[in-house]
Each structure stands twice: as C-alpha cells, then as structure tokens.
Design an enzyme around this catalytic site. Sequence first.
Site, PDB file in Angstrom:
ATOM      1  N   CYS A  43       0.829  -1.210   0.000  1.00 49.12           N
ATOM      2  CA  CYS A  43       0.000   0.000   0.000  1.00 49.12           C
ATOM      3  C   CYS A  43       0.863   1.260   0.000  1.00 49.12           C
ATOM      4  O   CYS A  43       0.672   2.169  -0.804  1.00 49.12           O
ATOM      5  CB  CYS A  43      -0.922  -0.023   1.215  1.00 49.12           C
ATOM      6  N   CYS A  48      -1.713   1.820  -2.856  1.00 51.40           N
ATOM      7  CA  CYS A  48      -2.665   2.910  -2.616  1.00 51.40           C
ATOM      8  C   CYS A  48      -2.039   4.309  -2.645  1.00 51.40           C
ATOM      9  O   CYS A  48      -2.542   5.204  -3.324  1.00 51.40           O
ATOM     10  CB  CYS A  48      -3.338   2.753  -1.251  1.00 51.40           C
ATOM     11  N   LYS A  51      -0.149   5.416  -5.933  1.00 54.57           N
ATOM     12  CA  LYS A  51      -1.200   5.420  -6.956  1.00 54.57           C
ATOM     13  C   LYS A  51      -2.068   6.671  -6.845  1.00 54.57           C
ATOM     14  O   LYS A  51      -2.341   7.347  -7.832  1.00 54.57           O
ATOM     15  CB  LYS A  51      -2.026   4.134  -6.792  1.00 54.57           C
ATOM     16  N   ALA A 115      11.976 -14.010   5.656  1.00 51.86           N
ATOM     17  CA  ALA A 115      11.745 -15.012   6.704  1.00 51.86           C
ATOM     18  C   ALA A 115      11.184 -16.298   6.112  1.00 51.86           C
ATOM     19  O   ALA A 115      10.470 -16.271   5.109  1.00 51.86           O
ATOM     20  CB  ALA A 115      10.776 -14.449   7.734  1.00 51.86           C
ATOM     21  N   TYR A 177      -9.586  -2.890 -10.887  1.00 47.08           N
ATOM     22  CA  TYR A 177      -9.436  -1.489 -10.512  1.00 47.08           C
ATOM     23  C   TYR A 177      -8.027  -0.962 -10.775  1.00 47.08           C
ATOM     24  O   TYR A 177      -7.849   0.202 -11.115  1.00 47.08           O
ATOM     25  CB  TYR A 177      -9.900  -1.253  -9.068  1.00 47.08           C
ATOM     26  N   GLU A 181      -7.318   2.366 -13.023  1.00 46.79           N
ATOM     27  CA  GLU A 181      -6.638   3.499 -12.384  1.00 46.79           C
ATOM     28  C   GLU A 181      -5.408   3.916 -13.194  1.00 46.79           C
ATOM     29  O   GLU A 181      -5.187   5.106 -13.434  1.00 46.79           O
ATOM     30  CB  GLU A 181      -6.237   3.119 -10.949  1.00 46.79           C
ATOM     31  N   HIS A 435     -26.588  21.786   0.374  1.00 45.49           N
ATOM     32  CA  HIS A 435     -26.797  22.391  -0.935  1.00 45.49           C
ATOM     33  C   HIS A 435     -25.802  23.515  -1.194  1.00 45.49           C
ATOM     34  O   HIS A 435     -25.551  24.302  -0.282  1.00 45.49           O
ATOM     35  CB  HIS A 435     -28.227  22.931  -1.011  1.00 45.49           C
ATOM     36  N   GLU A 440     -25.740  15.605  -2.122  1.00 43.68           N
ATOM     37  CA  GLU A 440     -27.131  15.738  -1.678  1.00 43.68           C
ATOM     38  C   GLU A 440     -28.082  14.874  -2.507  1.00 43.68           C
ATOM     39  O   GLU A 440     -29.179  14.542  -2.062  1.00 43.68           O
ATOM     40  CB  GLU A 440     -27.583  17.204  -1.694  1.00 43.68           C
TER      41      GLU A 440
HETATM   42  C1  LIG Z   1      -1.392  -0.795  -7.487  1.00 38.95           C
HETATM   43  C2  LIG Z   1      -2.178  -1.094  -6.239  1.00 38.95           C
HETATM   44  C3  LIG Z   1      -3.073  -0.162  -5.781  1.00 38.95           C
HETATM   45  C4  LIG Z   1      -3.792  -0.411  -4.625  1.00 38.95           C
HETATM   46  N1  LIG Z   1      -4.680   0.534  -4.191  1.00 38.95           N
HETATM   47  C5  LIG Z   1      -5.395   0.319  -3.064  1.00 38.95           C
HETATM   48  C6  LIG Z   1      -6.292   1.315  -2.578  1.00 38.95           C
HETATM   49  O1  LIG Z   1      -6.448   2.380  -3.170  1.00 38.95           O
HETATM   50  N2  LIG Z   1      -6.975   1.053  -1.440  1.00 38.95           N
HETATM   51  C7  LIG Z   1      -6.820  -0.127  -0.748  1.00 38.95           C
HETATM   52  O2  LIG Z   1      -7.468  -0.298   0.287  1.00 38.95           O
HETATM   53  N3  LIG Z   1      -5.990  -1.089  -1.202  1.00 38.95           N
HETATM   54  C8  LIG Z   1      -5.273  -0.888  -2.327  1.00 38.95           C
HETATM   55  N4  LIG Z   1      -4.396  -1.843  -2.772  1.00 38.95           N
HETATM   56  C9  LIG Z   1      -4.317  -3.126  -2.030  1.00 38.95           C
HETATM   57  C10 LIG Z   1      -3.458  -2.987  -0.781  1.00 38.95           C
HETATM   58  O3  LIG Z   1      -2.186  -2.487  -1.150  1.00 38.95           O
HETATM   59  C11 LIG Z   1      -3.340  -4.346  -0.118  1.00 38.95           C
HETATM   60  O4  LIG Z   1      -4.628  -4.859   0.128  1.00 38.95           O
HETATM   61  C12 LIG Z   1      -2.596  -4.256   1.207  1.00 38.95           C
HETATM   62  O5  LIG Z   1      -1.313  -3.726   1.048  1.00 38.95           O
HETATM   63  C13 LIG Z   1      -2.511  -5.659   1.840  1.00 38.95           C
HETATM   64  O6  LIG Z   1      -1.787  -5.592   3.035  1.00 38.95           O
HETATM   65  P1  LIG Z   1      -1.027  -6.873   3.566  1.00 38.95           P
HETATM   66  O7  LIG Z   1      -0.524  -6.512   4.939  1.00 38.95           O
HETATM   67  O8  LIG Z   1      -1.855  -8.069   3.425  1.00 38.95           O
HETATM   68  O9  LIG Z   1       0.203  -7.084   2.573  1.00 38.95           O
HETATM   69  P2  LIG Z   1       1.297  -6.086   1.995  1.00 38.95           P
HETATM   70  O10 LIG Z   1       0.977  -4.682   2.262  1.00 38.95           O
HETATM   71  O11 LIG Z   1       1.519  -6.510   0.608  1.00 38.95           O
HETATM   72  O12 LIG Z   1       2.589  -6.413   2.866  1.00 38.95           O
HETATM   73  C14 LIG Z   1       3.231  -7.645   2.805  1.00 38.95           C
HETATM   74  C15 LIG Z   1       4.690  -7.428   3.172  1.00 38.95           C
HETATM   75  O13 LIG Z   1       5.305  -8.690   3.423  1.00 38.95           O
HETATM   76  C16 LIG Z   1       6.622  -8.648   2.944  1.00 38.95           C
HETATM   77  N5  LIG Z   1       7.057 -10.038   2.742  1.00 38.95           N
HETATM   78  C17 LIG Z   1       6.556 -10.952   1.891  1.00 38.95           C
HETATM   79  N6  LIG Z   1       7.161 -12.138   2.068  1.00 38.95           N
HETATM   80  C18 LIG Z   1       8.063 -11.967   3.062  1.00 38.95           C
HETATM   81  C19 LIG Z   1       8.987 -12.839   3.710  1.00 38.95           C
HETATM   82  N7  LIG Z   1       9.090 -14.126   3.391  1.00 38.95           N
HETATM   83  N8  LIG Z   1       9.779 -12.331   4.692  1.00 38.95           N
HETATM   84  C20 LIG Z   1       9.689 -11.012   5.054  1.00 38.95           C
HETATM   85  N9  LIG Z   1       8.828 -10.161   4.480  1.00 38.95           N
HETATM   86  C21 LIG Z   1       8.014 -10.633   3.507  1.00 38.95           C
HETATM   87  C22 LIG Z   1       6.502  -7.840   1.649  1.00 38.95           C
HETATM   88  O14 LIG Z   1       7.759  -7.305   1.266  1.00 38.95           O
HETATM   89  C23 LIG Z   1       5.507  -6.775   2.064  1.00 38.95           C
HETATM   90  O15 LIG Z   1       6.146  -5.613   2.555  1.00 38.95           O
HETATM   91  C24 LIG Z   1      -3.630  -1.624  -3.910  1.00 38.95           C
HETATM   92  C25 LIG Z   1      -2.721  -2.572  -4.374  1.00 38.95           C
HETATM   93  C26 LIG Z   1      -1.997  -2.312  -5.523  1.00 38.95           C
HETATM   94  C27 LIG Z   1      -1.018  -3.341  -6.027  1.00 38.95           C
END
Ligand SMILES: Cc1cc2nc3c(=O)[nH]c(=O)nc-3n(C[C@H](O)[C@H](O)[C@H](O)COP(=O)(O)OP(=O)(O)OC[C@H]3O[C@@H](n4cnc5c(N)ncnc54)[C@H](O)[C@@H]3O)c2cc1C
Length: 452
Positions: A43, A48, A51, A115, A177, A181, A435, A440
């Site tokens: 994100c 997010c 973007k 990890a 989406y 976007e 208004h 509205e």
């Molecule tokens: C282009 C784009 C636009 C988006 N726009 C929106 C929006 O406008 N609004 C919205 O609500 N959502 C949006 N999203 C979705 C949102 O980004 C995700 O739903 C959200 O980030 C999910 O959070 P998460 O904690 O599950 O995973 P993530 O935020 O993806 O975090 C996972 C983390 O785990 C780390 N990781 C993975 N494997 C390992 C490992 N083995 N060891 C250590 N670290 C690891 C990764 O590096 C990452 O930092 C968008 C996504 C994208 C791709």
Amino acid sequence: MAKYDFDLFTIGAGSGGVRASRMSATYGARVAVAEERYLGGTCVNVGCIPKKLLAYAAHYGEDFEDAAGFGWSVGERSFDWARLIENKDREIARLNTVYARLLDEAGVERLEGRARIVDPHTVEIGGRSFTAANLLVATGGWPTLPRIPGIEHAITSNEAFHLKELPARVLVTGGGYIAVEFAGIFNGLGSRTTELYRGELFMRGFDDDVRRTLADEMRKKGVDLRFGVNIERIEKHGSLLRARLDDGAELEADQILYATGRAPNVAGLGLEQAGVALDGAGAVVVDAYLRTSVPGIWAIGDVTNRLNLTPVAIHEGMAVAATLFAGRPTSPDHADVPTAVFSQPAVGTVGLTETAARERYGALDVYRTSFRPLRHTLTGSEEKTLMKLVVDRASQRVVGAHMVGPDAGEIIQGIAIAIKCGATKANFDATLGIHPTAAEEFVTMRTPVASP
Ligand SMILES: Cc1cc2nc3c(=O)[nH]c(=O)nc-3n(C[C@H](O)[C@H](O)[C@H](O)COP(=O)(O)OP(=O)(O)OC[C@H]3O[C@@H](n4cnc5c(N)ncnc54)[C@H](O)[C@@H]3O)c2cc1C
C-alpha cells in the site's frame, strides 16, 4: 525463562503486519516483525499511496482545461514526470521512516530480511533462528503475468511507479481497478492510452451501472477502451513494443502494463512443510478467527486472498492482536466494506450491487440518477455523475450505494456509516441535503427506476 523468544513473530511489515505487531506489543506481547523489502508493504510503496498521488497529478490536466470556463487563462503547460516520481519517492521514504518509528515506539523488534517458517514455532531469517508462541503470516500478494511470448517486455504496477519517463503510448491490459486506475493516470498525464480487457465489460464485481458509466466516461476522456480482446504476443523492435491481439489487430506502444491479477505471496515461505493448508489459488486458508490449519500459525490480509484492501488487512491485524493478547476473541467483519477506485472519474461503492441484492433479497427498489455536476455547467465538460441506491423492498433497508463521479470515495465513506447502521430509505429521505453539492442527490432521490 520464557519458552519462546517472542509471543508473536509477524512475517511481513505491510498494512496488516504492522498493525497486528504494534497492537500486540501495546497489549504487552513480545513481538518481532520481519520485512524483506519495504516497511509499509504494498500500500505504502507500490499501491494505494503512490497510486493516489499519481492520480492527483493526472487530474491537473483536466483542471487546467476546466479553469477556462471560470475565467482563468492558463499559460503554456508542461509536465515533468521525473519531478513527480522524485517527489512521490521522497514522500514514500518519509512514510517508511514513520512506520519504523511506530514499530520502534511500540517496542516491536524489527528484523530485515526474508523469513522462512521452519516449524510452527520457529522462523529462520538471514541464517538466524527465532522461536515464537505464535506466527503471523502477513506477506501480502504479488502481480502475476500470463505466459505469452514476449511477456518479459511488459511491466506490472510495481514497475509503473518507477518508470524513468512517461510513455508517449501505453497499453494497459486488465479489467480490474488497478488497470482502470493506471489507464486514467497515463491518459490524464498525456500518454496515448489504450486499455484492453478480454471480457465483455471491465470492473467485474462492481454494479453494472457503475461499470457501464465508467466505460463511457473513460472513453469520453480519450482512453481507447477495447473489450473482448487479449494480447497474444509482444514483440520488441528497438524501444518500440508491438502487441499482436487475438482479434488480428496490432498495437504499438512504448510501455505495456499488465494488471491482470495478483497472487498470494507464499513461495518459499515454508508453509506447506509446516502443514499450513493453501487453497487452489495458493492463498492461506483461515477460519473466522484468522487461524490457519496449524495451531499457532495465523494469517491476515492479501495472503488470504479475500477482500484485498488495506483497511481490511489492518482490521484483521487488530482482530488477531485482540484475540491473542487482549482476551477478546475477535472475528473480522467483512460485511459492507466500502471501497473506492481512483479512476478518472472516480468510483465509490458500499454494500451489494443490484444483481447481488436481487439474488439475496428478491424484490428491490432501485434509485438512480445521472447528472452533469454544477461545476461542469461552466466548463463545457460532458462528464456525468452517477449515483445509485439499492433498497431491499421488504425491509426498506438501503443495501447498496454506488457512485461514479468526483470525490466518490469521500462521499461513499459517509454513506457507508449509514449502511453499516442499517439505515432505511426513509432515514435517507429524512436527512437534509447539503446544498449545493453532488452528495445531496443521495438523500433526494424519490422515485424508484426499476421495480420488477
Ligand atoms: C497498485 C495497487 C493499488 C492499490 N490501491 C489500493 C487502494 O487504493 N486502497 C486499498 O485499500 N488497497 C489498495 N491496494 C491493495 C493494498 O495495497 C493491499 O490490500 C494491502 O497492502 C494488503 O496488506 P497486507 O498486509 O496483506 O500485505 P502487503 O501490504 O503486501 O505487505 C506484505 C509485506 O510482506 C513482505 N514479505 C513478503 N514475504 C516476506 C517474507 N518471506 N519475509 C519477510 N517479508 C516478507 C513484503 O515485502 C511486504 O512488505 C492496492 C494494491 C496495488 C497493487
């Protein structure tokens, strides 16, 4: 001496992992979080936030045009992509440090690196092993690419945020989406933009009126939107890319962006060896309390591939923390999650689409309005705003609200509170409008348009 090094070991410091770790530490747990790439996850770094910054940038082009109707003469305009990306990167670097500070202040131990789960209570990172009473998988998702000839010449959203220059011609493929976007961003910034989607109409899962309206509005703004077509192969000739489509057409572009899907980030994580069940798409299977099939291993956010949104991942992170360390078993609530699409124009939606509501409730009252916003009476723009309420006829509860138009996300956030509270159409009618606003219209629609 404690049996384990930590009470909770979180893998992934994205939206969900950071919140779960911080909240757990606040409740008194000893917590570590491992992150291999960037604090804040998708994100903050490639989702997010960047973007939306790019979407703001894209909107200015239109705003300069619109200003003329209000008496402004705007001089010669130019756009500097490199400056935008540099400023965006600076803001994201700042956010990365904010996340580090939040974790540090909560007393969470931060570990950098990839990890891997060794067993249900052991994680290995950079050659070191740590034990924990509970492991939390919060590793998010990653873009996927189809296996077609020449796919190595295409980019995903990850790379789109770091392009060295704005492509003069861009081909976006995908119907979700993220695709719409990026099509809006590139088109707004001046790239000649084509969006391809293999299905009949993009934005599957959104209300059909929203899908059709958005397609019309994007076309009006100049996006060459083509449905029912797909890329068969990509060829590279110098710096030029040529896409051969399955309808026989050929398109040239400087960049081809694929936004056709994301997969749960589970590769090499050791989940299978630990016995954690995955579904057919590779997502971690969890129960109502976010427990995986292995006691002591939990999962939240995009890696579970349900509602892949930041607020959902955060909400799930808080649920795990409350369950484990606050003595409050908490199951996340996935009902009526509002969401916005920062397309041009934007989409905001909460609750059920008309089709889904009809399946669930049968008879409905549907209210719909489409109008030219006041602002555009002077700009000459033909852009239309759509608003729609879906009401269960028997209970008169508003079960869905949908909008295409400026500030749709901002407006729907408020409507989402009403829907979460179970508001009826009579409650909407009893609410006075502000208004003159577009919002509205949500409280002044009186005549149902379809009542089968
Ligand atoms: C282009 C784009 C636009 C988006 N726009 C929106 C929006 O406008 N609004 C919205 O609500 N959502 C949006 N999203 C979705 C949102 O980004 C995700 O739903 C959200 O980030 C999910 O959070 P998460 O904690 O599950 O995973 P993530 O935020 O993806 O975090 C996972 C983390 O785990 C780390 N990781 C993975 N494997 C390992 C490992 N083995 N060891 C250590 N670290 C690891 C990764 O590096 C990452 O930092 C968008 C996504 C994208 C791709």
